[in-house]
Each structure stands twice: as structure tokens, then as C-alpha cells.
Design an enzyme around this catalytic site. Sequence first.
Site, mmCIF file in Angstrom:
data_model
loop_
_atom_site.group_PDB
_atom_site.id
_atom_site.type_symbol
_atom_site.label_atom_id
_atom_site.label_comp_id
_atom_site.label_asym_id
_atom_site.label_seq_id
_atom_site.Cartn_x
_atom_site.Cartn_y
_atom_site.Cartn_z
ATOM 1 N N ASP A 112 -11.486 -8.511 3.036
ATOM 2 C CA ASP A 112 -11.461 -7.452 4.029
ATOM 3 C C ASP A 112 -12.673 -7.615 4.962
ATOM 4 O O ASP A 112 -12.912 -8.714 5.459
ATOM 5 C CB ASP A 112 -11.427 -6.100 3.301
ATOM 6 N N ASP A 242 0.580 -7.292 2.370
ATOM 7 C CA ASP A 242 -0.517 -6.620 3.062
ATOM 8 C C ASP A 242 -0.065 -6.124 4.431
ATOM 9 O O ASP A 242 0.454 -6.899 5.239
ATOM 10 C CB ASP A 242 -1.691 -7.595 3.207
ATOM 11 N N HIS A 270 -2.977 -5.397 -0.167
ATOM 12 C CA HIS A 270 -4.219 -5.759 0.512
ATOM 13 C C HIS A 270 -5.367 -6.117 -0.422
ATOM 14 O O HIS A 270 -6.325 -6.755 0.012
ATOM 15 C CB HIS A 270 -4.643 -4.602 1.425
#
Length: 293
Positions: A112, A242, A270
Site C-alpha cells: 500500500d 483488490d 488488498h
Amino acid sequence: MPAADFPWLDTQAYPFAPHYLLLLDGSHLHYVDERQGPVLLFVHGTPSCSFDFRRQIQGLSRAFRCVAVDHVGFGLSDKPEHYDYRPQQHARNLEHLIAHLDLRALTLIVHDFGGPIGLAYAVQHADNVRRLVILNSWLWDTSAEPAFAKLRPVLASPLLPWLYRWLNFSPRFLLPASFGARPLSPAVRRQYIAPFRRAKERNGMVGFAQALLHEQPWFGALGQQLPQLRDRPVLLLWGMRDKFCGPTYLRRFAQAFRHATVVELPTCGHVPQEEEAAAVLHHLWQFLAEREV
């Protein structure tokens, strides 16, 4: 700060001794530093912390030195109400931690927002980065993408910081919605919510959300430097369900490296390190062991 200062923390799930680095601005940066061996450095995104990687750290620390940071505003680090919460500052903090611990020949494991933060170090200090592991992230300017055009009004709305600060919107709602076939258990979900108990402790998450609107040129500048790393071995571990960093981002990363090992997790969303912890640990062992021979 002992674990007793965080009564919500599940120390059985996260059994690591706390370590702190005093930053130049007076903030305390928490990090995990487990065992000895070749260095693995874990860099988290939002709305999370080193808790993300707890099962991988427990498994890999048998053979590796596992270091995992909590960005300021997250996890067990300080959460100042007023702070420069842009990813550029988190990247500077990470660089300071690496220098403080004298970490050499790193394997960076990023997810991320940890992607831009960790890879900012990698492109500037490529000679100190041995390998890369990237999980559902990005490293380019996304402002021209159709998805971003749809998201821009939300990011620009004054309602978004209000939702983040007063409803704890990111860990309560966005994080569970980002998962694929395996939802968060109530106990684990509490561990993601608890670090942000008070509204004034939630500005780190607001900073990351605002960075998507204001810091795209910085992401783009980093992406232009990515060719400096193209010869590094890289493992791309990707949750294919995701909604934020989907298969298109995986393909873009894969094309950027000469020696990319790609692992697709078809039912995962995710956060692969949480959703598919055992599979991620298996593929990390396989990737790292092949390169320790």
C-alpha cells in the site's frame, strides 16, 4: 513504552518487544526488531501498522532479522495532532531508522502506501537494497486514470477528513471492504481499530488520504526513477480482487523489472499479508531461500 501502555494490544498475536527511535521533531517512532540474520524491512500502509506483518515476522525471524516500522500516526508510534503526515516525511523517517540501525543489504517488503515510502529509499540508496517484495501497491502518478477522476471529488470534499476523524472511517469501513473472500474476524478487526481510539489520533490516516489528492507529482517522480531497480530480484505478491491496486498495477510493476517473480492470489483483496498470511509466508520463504544459497 511498554505494551502495558496499550491495553488493547493482543500480545499473543503480536508478541514482539517494543523499540523506539526518538525523531528530530520529538516524536517516538515504534519499530519491531526481531532476531539476527539478513535484514528484512517491512513497511506498512494505511490504516495499519507492523501488526499487518506479524505472522510473516514470526515465521521468518527464525532465519532473518525482521525489522518493521510503525509510521508516526499509526500503531504504537506517537500520533501528534499536528504533524507533517505527507508520505515524504514518512520516507525521511524510514531513512533515519535505517541509518540509526545501520541496516545493510536490505530486502524491502512493502504494501500500500509503504510502496512509495519504502521505494523512495530504494531508488535513492539502490546499492543498499538487495531484493524487493511488493504487495498491492503503486509507484506512479495515477491522476490521469479514469478511476482517479471518479475519486477526486471524494478526496477533495471536506466531508472526507470529517469521516476519518469522527467516525474512524478508514479502519472501521474501508479496510473491511478491501478484503476478498476471507473477511476480517472481529478480534483482528479490533486490533486495526484500537490504535485510533480518539479523533485527534486519526490525522495520520487523513494525511495519507490527502496525499492521494496532493502528492501525485511526488509519486510520479519516484516512478520515473524505478528503472534504477530493474535488475533487483523482486517478488510481486498480489491480491487479485483488490479494488484499489488491482491486476493492472501488478502488470505495470512486472514490466518494470527484469527478474520479477509474480504470485497471484485469486480470491484475495488488498491486504494479502493478513488475508492469506500462510500463503504469503510460504512464497516469501521460497523467494528468499532461493537467493540465500
